[in-house]
Design a protein around this motif. Structure first.
Motif, PDB file in Angstrom:
ATOM      1  N   THR A 154       0.845  -1.210   0.000  1.00  0.00           N
ATOM      2  CA  THR A 154       0.000   0.000   0.000  1.00  0.00           C
ATOM      3  C   THR A 154       0.876   1.254   0.000  1.00  0.00           C
ATOM      4  N   CYS A 155       1.837   1.306   0.910  1.00  0.00           N
ATOM      5  CA  CYS A 155       2.723   2.485   0.976  1.00  0.00           C
ATOM      6  C   CYS A 155       3.543   2.612  -0.299  1.00  0.00           C
ATOM      7  N   ASN A 156       4.016   1.479  -0.804  1.00  0.00           N
ATOM      8  CA  ASN A 156       4.858   1.566  -1.997  1.00  0.00           C
ATOM      9  C   ASN A 156       4.060   2.073  -3.197  1.00  0.00           C
ATOM     10  N   TYR A 157       2.815   1.624  -3.281  1.00  0.00           N
ATOM     11  CA  TYR A 157       1.928   2.092  -4.347  1.00  0.00           C
ATOM     12  C   TYR A 157       1.701   3.599  -4.223  1.00  0.00           C
ATOM     13  N   LEU A 173      -4.528   7.612  -1.171  1.00  0.00           N
ATOM     14  CA  LEU A 173      -4.868   6.656  -0.106  1.00  0.00           C
ATOM     15  C   LEU A 173      -6.198   5.963  -0.432  1.00  0.00           C
ATOM     16  N   LYS A 174      -7.185   6.751  -0.848  1.00  0.00           N
ATOM     17  CA  LYS A 174      -8.506   6.179  -1.183  1.00  0.00           C
ATOM     18  C   LYS A 174      -8.366   5.157  -2.314  1.00  0.00           C
ATOM     19  N   GLU A 175      -7.574   5.513  -3.326  1.00  0.00           N
ATOM     20  CA  GLU A 175      -7.399   4.634  -4.484  1.00  0.00           C
ATOM     21  C   GLU A 175      -6.748   3.306  -4.050  1.00  0.00           C
ATOM     22  N   SER A 176      -5.740   3.399  -3.187  1.00  0.00           N
ATOM     23  CA  SER A 176      -5.039   2.156  -2.826  1.00  0.00           C
ATOM     24  C   SER A 176      -5.906   1.274  -1.933  1.00  0.00           C
ATOM     25  N   GLN A 177      -6.801   1.881  -1.134  1.00  0.00           N
ATOM     26  CA  GLN A 177      -7.737   1.058  -0.344  1.00  0.00           C
ATOM     27  C   GLN A 177      -8.666   0.288  -1.279  1.00  0.00           C
ATOM     28  N   ALA A 178      -9.100   0.978  -2.346  1.00  0.00           N
ATOM     29  CA  ALA A 178     -10.019   0.343  -3.295  1.00  0.00           C
ATOM     30  C   ALA A 178      -9.349  -0.838  -4.002  1.00  0.00           C
ATOM     31  N   LEU A 179      -8.033  -0.820  -4.116  1.00  0.00           N
ATOM     32  CA  LEU A 179      -7.315  -1.912  -4.782  1.00  0.00           C
ATOM     33  C   LEU A 179      -7.322  -3.203  -3.952  1.00  0.00           C
ATOM     34  N   LYS A 269      14.232   0.608  -7.135  1.00  0.00           N
ATOM     35  CA  LYS A 269      13.500   0.392  -8.395  1.00  0.00           C
ATOM     36  C   LYS A 269      12.237  -0.459  -8.181  1.00  0.00           C
ATOM     37  N   ILE A 270      11.986  -0.859  -6.936  1.00  0.00           N
ATOM     38  CA  ILE A 270      10.781  -1.660  -6.661  1.00  0.00           C
ATOM     39  C   ILE A 270       9.607  -0.708  -6.481  1.00  0.00           C
ATOM     40  N   ASP A 271       8.730  -0.707  -7.467  1.00  0.00           N
ATOM     41  CA  ASP A 271       7.677   0.302  -7.525  1.00  0.00           C
ATOM     42  C   ASP A 271       6.286  -0.324  -7.443  1.00  0.00           C
ATOM     43  N   GLY A 272       5.288   0.559  -7.312  1.00  0.00           N
ATOM     44  CA  GLY A 272       3.893   0.113  -7.292  1.00  0.00           C
ATOM     45  C   GLY A 272       3.610  -0.731  -6.061  1.00  0.00           C
ATOM     46  N   VAL A 273       2.699  -1.702  -6.203  1.00  0.00           N
ATOM     47  CA  VAL A 273       2.342  -2.513  -5.017  1.00  0.00           C
ATOM     48  C   VAL A 273       3.364  -3.610  -4.743  1.00  0.00           C
ATOM     49  N   MET A 274       4.374  -3.720  -5.579  1.00  0.00           N
ATOM     50  CA  MET A 274       5.314  -4.832  -5.396  1.00  0.00           C
ATOM     51  C   MET A 274       6.141  -4.674  -4.123  1.00  0.00           C
ATOM     52  N   PRO A 292       4.964 -10.068  -5.534  1.00  0.00           N
ATOM     53  CA  PRO A 292       3.755  -9.501  -4.948  1.00  0.00           C
ATOM     54  C   PRO A 292       3.669  -9.784  -3.458  1.00  0.00           C
ATOM     55  N   GLY A 293       3.531  -8.727  -2.673  1.00  0.00           N
ATOM     56  CA  GLY A 293       3.507  -8.874  -1.218  1.00  0.00           C
ATOM     57  C   GLY A 293       2.107  -8.966  -0.647  1.00  0.00           C
ATOM     58  N   ALA A 294       1.109  -8.891  -1.495  1.00  0.00           N
ATOM     59  CA  ALA A 294      -0.273  -8.930  -1.020  1.00  0.00           C
ATOM     60  C   ALA A 294      -1.166  -9.447  -2.145  1.00  0.00           C
ATOM     61  N   GLY A 295      -2.454  -9.596  -1.819  1.00  0.00           N
ATOM     62  CA  GLY A 295      -3.396 -10.088  -2.832  1.00  0.00           C
ATOM     63  C   GLY A 295      -3.708 -11.551  -2.567  1.00  0.00           C
ATOM     64  N   GLY A 296      -4.920 -11.979  -2.926  1.00  0.00           N
ATOM     65  CA  GLY A 296      -5.410 -13.320  -2.597  1.00  0.00           C
ATOM     66  C   GLY A 296      -4.521 -14.434  -3.117  1.00  0.00           C
TER      67      GLY A 296
END
Ligand code: HSE
Length: 420
Positions: A154-157, A173-179, A269-274, A292-296
């Motif tokens: 979340t923070c990285n994103y 913040l709102k956008e990343s919660q929705a993800l 160089k590790i960007d986005g949600v990674m 990927p550090g999160a996600g089902g």
């Protein structure tokens, strides 16, 4: 046949059930026997679900079921799951958990209670990246010099979006919660606590350190603004939420905070949600883990790997936190105030004579030496002063921040970001 009960059939729990079904033949071959989910526990039975297993709302239906061999705990929270997992172990069941908060507080008690019973937790740190396996087993020959992790997607994103698209903190913040990557309470993400829980787990494996979140330095990314990002870009830095474990002599530093890191570093160089974790061992040198550090599905990948490992190991297991006997010369946790770092400071001040002189005088009193300094005009007769410092002692920097805030010409609380 190995029978599994899943407590918490949400995003990750459903993915565990689905993966076990979808990859059944391969998993049976790898495990050496069939793995079947017998029961699941959910908060509410009224919600429609795509999976077809017996469901109830009571975790003890799973832990007290004599048929169940492995309890998968995906409840979230600390004390509730602790009781459930203790009971599961008491009943002789192997446990797999993704619960980092539970482990941040109770990992040593759980290790003690588990004894010879399998207790695995790969998914608790950096989701789908097999970092527990790498650190505990693959790198077990090494003294670990340093771990540097980007372990909160979340923070990285958010920081990536703020850097690449100039988006404001609150909007993103709102956008990343929705993800769907954020914790139920997103202050766990942006306040650095989620990353700290993960760091504490890694610190036990790397150093045998039994620290709790309250013992270490934890800060989040709440105060990072576009002004700080602009400074970082101008001076060749990326802004990241880092979790750092570093050995220095017989002490270990553990800290989580926003950091300016050189853009040329691989971890920058590790960007986005990674997520990404760099581990430096005295034999192997630097190794880097990315994914990927999160996600089902990604998190379930680690949970199912633990289930397969338990099925195939026949009781012969790595010790839960990596040590069969205590370290002879144990390492100590360094007090947060004794940490040494370089710092970036942003101070909004009245733009008038003598202000800069008073600030630099204060730095001098606390042995803080300035490396670079910039002044940027701000509206209403104010200016932003941006400093980077040479190495200084954390305790001194904290005192300077308090003193600065009390000065009449300082318009708002100064912002400090450590430079790594
Ligand atoms: N909230 C966490 C993250 C999920 O954003 O990375 C995985 O622990």
């Amino acid at each position: 046949m190995l029978k599994v009960g899943v407590i918490g059939v949400g995003t990750v729990g459903s993915a565990v059930v689905e993966i076990l079904e979808a990859n059944k033949d391969m998993i049976t071959a790898r495990a050496g026997r069939e793995v079947v989910v017998r029961r699941g526990v959910v908060r509410s039975l009224s919600k429609a679900r795509a999976i077809d297993i017996a469901l109830s709302t009571d975790p003890y239906d799973v832990v007290n079921d004599p048929e169940i061999d492995i309890v998968v705990e995906l409840m979230g929270g600390v004390e509730g799951p602790f009781d459930v997992v203790k009971k599961a172990l008491e009943n002789g069941k192997a446990v797999v958990t993704a619960n980092k908060a539970l482990l941040a507080y109770h990992r040593y008690e759980l290790q003690e209670r588990a004894g010879e019973i399998a207790f695995e937790y790969e998914a608790s740190v950096a989701g789908g990246i097999p970092i527990i396996n790498a650190l505990r087993d693959g790198l077990s020959a090494n003294h670990i010099e340093r771990i540097t992790g980007i372990m909160n997607g979340t923070c990285n994103y958010m920081l990536t979006k703020m850097t690449d698209e100039g988006v404001d903190f609150n909007a993103i913040l709102k956008e990343s919660q929705a993800l769907g990557y954020a914790e139920a309470d997103p202050t766990f993400d942006i306040g650095g606590f989620d990353a700290a829980h993960k760091l504490l787990i890694l610190a036990s494996i790397a150093y045998g350190i039994d620290a709790k979140p309250e013992d270490i330095l934890i800060e989040g990314i709440e105060s990072v603004t576009q002004e700080d990002i602009a400074f970082a870009k101008e001076f060749g830095y990326a802004v990241k939420l880092l979790a750092i474990a570093k050995r220095d002599g017989d002490e270990v530093e553990l800290r989580v905070h926003a950091a300016l890191i050189n853009r040329d570093e691989m971890i920058a160089k590790i960007d986005g949600v990674m997520n990404g974790v760099s581990v430096i061992g005295d034999c192997v040198g630097e190794t880097l883990y990315y994914g990927p550090g999160a996600g089902g599905d990604a998190t379930a990948s680690a949970v199912v790997a633990n289930i397969i490992d338990i099925a195939r190991s026949g009781g012969k297991r790595s010790p839960m936190l990596g040590y069969n006997t205590p370290l002879e010369h144990g390492l100590k946790l360094r007090a947060p105030q004794a940490i040494v770092s370089k710092y970036y400071l942003r101070i909004r001040v009245e733009d008038r004579p003598g202000v800069l002189a008073q600030i630099t005088q204060l730095f001098g009193e606390y042995a803080i030496s300035i490396e670079t300094m910039l002044q940027r005009p701000s509206e209403g007769g104010y200016a932003n002063l941006l400093f980077s410092t040479h190495e200084a002692v954390e305790g001194n920097m904290q005192e300077v921040l308090v003193r600065l805030e009390s000065l009449a010409f300082v318009a708002s609380a100064p912002v400090m970001i450590r430079i790594v």
